[in-house]
Enzyme design. Structure first.
Site, short mmCIF file in Angstrom:
data_model
loop_
_atom_site.label_atom_id
_atom_site.label_comp_id
_atom_site.label_asym_id
_atom_site.label_seq_id
_atom_site.Cartn_x
_atom_site.Cartn_y
_atom_site.Cartn_z
N ARG A 1 0.85 -1.18 0.00
CA ARG A 1 0.00 0.00 0.00
C ARG A 1 0.89 1.24 0.00
NH1 ARG A 1 -3.33 -2.81 -1.63
NH2 ARG A 1 -5.44 -3.24 -0.86
N ASP B 1 4.47 -0.31 -7.02
CA ASP B 1 3.20 -0.66 -7.67
C ASP B 1 2.06 0.13 -7.03
OD1 ASP B 1 1.57 -2.26 -9.49
OD2 ASP B 1 0.80 -3.25 -7.68
N GLU C 1 -2.42 7.55 -4.95
CA GLU C 1 -2.81 6.89 -6.21
C GLU C 1 -4.29 7.02 -6.53
OE1 GLU C 1 -1.69 2.79 -5.16
OE2 GLU C 1 -3.80 2.26 -5.32
N HIS D 1 -0.75 -0.08 -9.63
CA HIS D 1 -1.44 -1.03 -8.74
C HIS D 1 -1.97 -2.23 -9.55
CE1 HIS D 1 -3.56 -1.19 -4.59
NE2 HIS D 1 -3.40 -2.41 -5.05
P1 NAI Z 1 -1.50 -11.44 4.88
O1 NAI Z 1 -2.54 -10.99 5.85
O2 NAI Z 1 -1.44 -12.87 4.49
O3 NAI Z 1 -0.05 -11.03 5.44
C1 NAI Z 1 0.23 -9.81 6.02
C2 NAI Z 1 1.36 -10.02 7.02
O4 NAI Z 1 1.72 -8.75 7.56
C3 NAI Z 1 0.95 -10.93 8.19
O5 NAI Z 1 1.91 -11.95 8.38
C4 NAI Z 1 0.90 -9.97 9.37
O6 NAI Z 1 1.28 -10.59 10.60
C5 NAI Z 1 1.93 -8.94 8.95
N1 NAI Z 1 1.80 -7.69 9.68
C6 NAI Z 1 0.70 -7.14 10.24
N2 NAI Z 1 1.02 -5.99 10.90
C7 NAI Z 1 2.36 -5.84 10.72
C8 NAI Z 1 3.29 -4.87 11.17
N3 NAI Z 1 2.90 -3.83 11.91
N4 NAI Z 1 4.58 -5.01 10.82
C9 NAI Z 1 4.98 -6.08 10.07
N5 NAI Z 1 4.15 -7.03 9.64
C10 NAI Z 1 2.85 -6.91 9.95
O7 NAI Z 1 -1.67 -10.49 3.62
P2 NAI Z 1 -1.17 -10.76 2.13
O8 NAI Z 1 -2.23 -11.46 1.36
O9 NAI Z 1 0.19 -11.33 2.16
O10 NAI Z 1 -1.14 -9.26 1.57
C11 NAI Z 1 -0.22 -8.30 2.05
C12 NAI Z 1 -0.61 -6.92 1.55
O11 NAI Z 1 -0.45 -6.88 0.13
C13 NAI Z 1 -2.10 -6.57 1.75
O12 NAI Z 1 -2.31 -5.99 3.03
C14 NAI Z 1 -2.36 -5.57 0.66
O13 NAI Z 1 -2.15 -4.27 1.17
C15 NAI Z 1 -1.29 -5.85 -0.39
N6 NAI Z 1 -1.85 -6.32 -1.66
C16 NAI Z 1 -1.50 -5.63 -2.80
C17 NAI Z 1 -1.99 -6.04 -4.02
C18 NAI Z 1 -1.59 -5.34 -5.29
O14 NAI Z 1 -2.21 -5.55 -6.34
N7 NAI Z 1 -0.56 -4.50 -5.30
C19 NAI Z 1 -2.92 -7.17 -4.14
C20 NAI Z 1 -3.17 -7.86 -2.89
C21 NAI Z 1 -2.66 -7.42 -1.69
#
Ligand code: NAI
Length: 329
Positions: free
Chosen positions: A230, A254, A259, A291
Site C-alpha cells: 500500500r 506498484d 494513487e 497497482h
Molecule cells: P497477509 O494478511 O497474508 O499477510 C500480512 C502479514 O503482515 C501478516 O503476516 C501480518 O502478521 C503482517 N503484519 C501485520 N502488521 C504488521 C506490522 N505492523 N509489521 C509487520 N508485519 C505486519 O496479507 P497478504 O495477502 O500477504 O497481503 C499483504 C498486503 O499486500 C495486503 O495488506 C495488501 O495491502 C497488499 N496487496 C497488494 C496487491 C496489489 O495488487 N498491489 C494485491 C493484494 C494485496
C-alpha cells in the site's frame, strides 16, 4: 439480490457476469468510484461491491445504511479504505483475503528484475536500433540479502521466489510464523543488512510511513525498495530525498500514497498535477506500475468467485464468518 458495483473496469465484467449468472445475482456496473458524491447511486441495492480506491468512510457507511444497503463486499484483500469501526453494528464487510499471492509476489520480482537489469530501457533502445549497453549494468541477485517486511501469504511466496535466485532472506513480521523456516530479525537489523527491501505488510496506523527519513537513514547505501502493498507505507517525500541523496539506489512502486486520484485511469493527454509522482516517474532508477500486481487471469477469476460466494452466502443466511473474510457488525 441487487449489487451496485463501483469502479468497474472492462476486465472485471466477464468473471463477475459468469459467477453472478449462476448465483442469480443482479449486478449493475458503475464506472464511477464510490465516495460521498456518488453514494446515492447505491439507492435500491442490497449490496455494494468496491475496490481499493473507493472511499468507504464513515459518511459513506452512514448513507449506505440509511438507504437500506445491507452489506459491503470488497473485491480485494486490503481494507484500509473502509471505515470498519463506522460499519460495525451496521454493515458487515466482506473481502477476498487471498486470490493469488503468486500474482503479487511475481510482480514484485518482475519489478526488481526490470529495475536492476534495465529491461524497460533496453526494450525501448533496441526498438530504436540503439544497441549500446551504456548505463544498463545491474547486479547479480544471487548472494544478495533481501529484507521482507510482512511474511503472510504474499511475503512468503516472495521469499520462496527469492530463495530460487540464491538470495539470503531476512524477515520481519509483527506476528512471525513459527514454522516458516524464515530468519526473523528486528526491523533495525533488517534495514541495516538488506540490499533489497520488499514490503508485504498491511497498511495500519502502525505501518503508516514505515519507510521514512529515519528508516532510510538506517539502510545500506544503494538499497532497492519494493512496494507492492500500500502506498502510505512509504513517506513519498522522504523516499524522493533518499533517492536524490543516492542513499536509495532504486525504487519499485506498484502503489503510491496519492494513487486514488490517478491510478487505473488514462491521463496520457493531461498535465499531471501531482508533482511528487511526476518527480518519481522522471527518475531513471524508479519504476512505477499502476497497482497492477494482482492482475492475472487466475486472480481475477478467484476475486469474482469469492466475492459472489461471499454475497450469496450472506443473503442465503449462511455467511462465511471466518475473521479472514468478514468484519462483522
Ligand atoms: P497477509 O494478511 O497474508 O499477510 C500480512 C502479514 O503482515 C501478516 O503476516 C501480518 O502478521 C503482517 N503484519 C501485520 N502488521 C504488521 C506490522 N505492523 N509489521 C509487520 N508485519 C505486519 O496479507 P497478504 O495477502 O500477504 O497481503 C499483504 C498486503 O499486500 C495486503 O495488506 C495488501 O495491502 C497488499 N496487496 C497488494 C496487491 C496489489 O495488487 N498491489 C494485491 C493484494 C494485496
Amino acid at each position: 439480490m441487487k449489487v451496485a458495483f463501483f469502479d468497474t473496469k472492462p476486465y472485471d465484467v466477464p468473471g463477475f457476469d459468469h459467477y453472478a449468472a449462476a448465483a442469480d445475482l443482479e449486478i449493475k456496473y458503475f464506472e464511477t468510484r464510490l465516495n460521498a458524491d456518488t453514494v446515492s447511486l447505491a439507492s435500491g441495492f442490497d449490496a455494494v461491491c468496491v475496490f481499493v480506491n473507493d472511499t468507504v468512510d464513515s459518511a459513506v457507511v452512514e448513507k449506505l445504511y440509511e438507504m437500506g444497503v445491507k452489506v459491503i463486499a470488497l473485491r480485494c484483500a486490503g481494507f484500509n479504505n473502509v471505515d470498519i469501526r463506522a460499519a460495525s453494528g451496521k454493515l458487515p464487510v466482506y473481502r477476498v483475503p487471498a486470490y493469488s499471492p503468486y500474482a503479487v509476489a511475481e510482480h514484485a520480482m518482475a519489478l526488481l528484475l526490470t529495475i536492476n537489469r534495465r529491461t524497460h530501457k533496453a526494450y525501448i533502445r533496441t526498438r530504436d536500433f540503439n544497441f549500446s549497453l551504456q548505463g544498463l549494468a545491474g547486479f547479480d541477485l544471487y548472494g544478495k540479502t533481501v529484507g521482507i517486511i510482512g511474511t503472510g501469504k504474499i511475503g512468503r511466496v516472495f521469499a520462496d521466489i527469492c530463495k530460487g535466485f540464491g538470495m539470503h532472506i531476512l524477515a520481519y513480521d509483527k506476528f512471525p510464523t513459527e514454522d516458516s523456516g524464515l530468519h526473523y530479525v528486528a526491523l533495525p537489523e533488517l534495514f541495516a543488512q538488506s540490499d533489497i527491501i520488499s514490503l508485504h505488510c498491511p497498511l495500519t496506523e502502525e505501518t503508516h510511513h514505515l519507510i521514512n527519513a529515519d528508516s532510510i537513514a538506517q539502510m545500506k547505501k544503494g538499497v532497492t525498495i519494493i512496494n507492492t502493498s500500500r502506498g502510505s507505507l512509504i513517506d513519498t517525500e522522504d523516499l524522493i530525498n533518499g533517492i536524490k541523496e543516492k542513499k536509495v539506489g532504486a525504487a519499485c512502486l506498484d502503489v503510491y500514497e496519492e494513487e486514488g486520484d490517478l491510478f487505473y485511469e488514462d491521463f496520457s493527454g493531461h498535465i499531471v498535477q501531482d508533482d511528487k509522482l511526476v518527480r518519481l516517474i522522471s527518475m531513471p532508477n524508479v519504476i512505477v506500475t499502476s497497482h497492477q500486481a494482482f492482475l492475472t487471469e487466475e486472480a481475477l477469476d478467484n476475486i469474482a468467485a469469492t466475492t459472489v460466494n461471499n454475497l450469496v452466502r450472506y443473503f442465503q443466511g449462511d455467511p462465511d464468518t471466518s475473521t479472514e473474510v468478514c468484519y462483522k457488525p
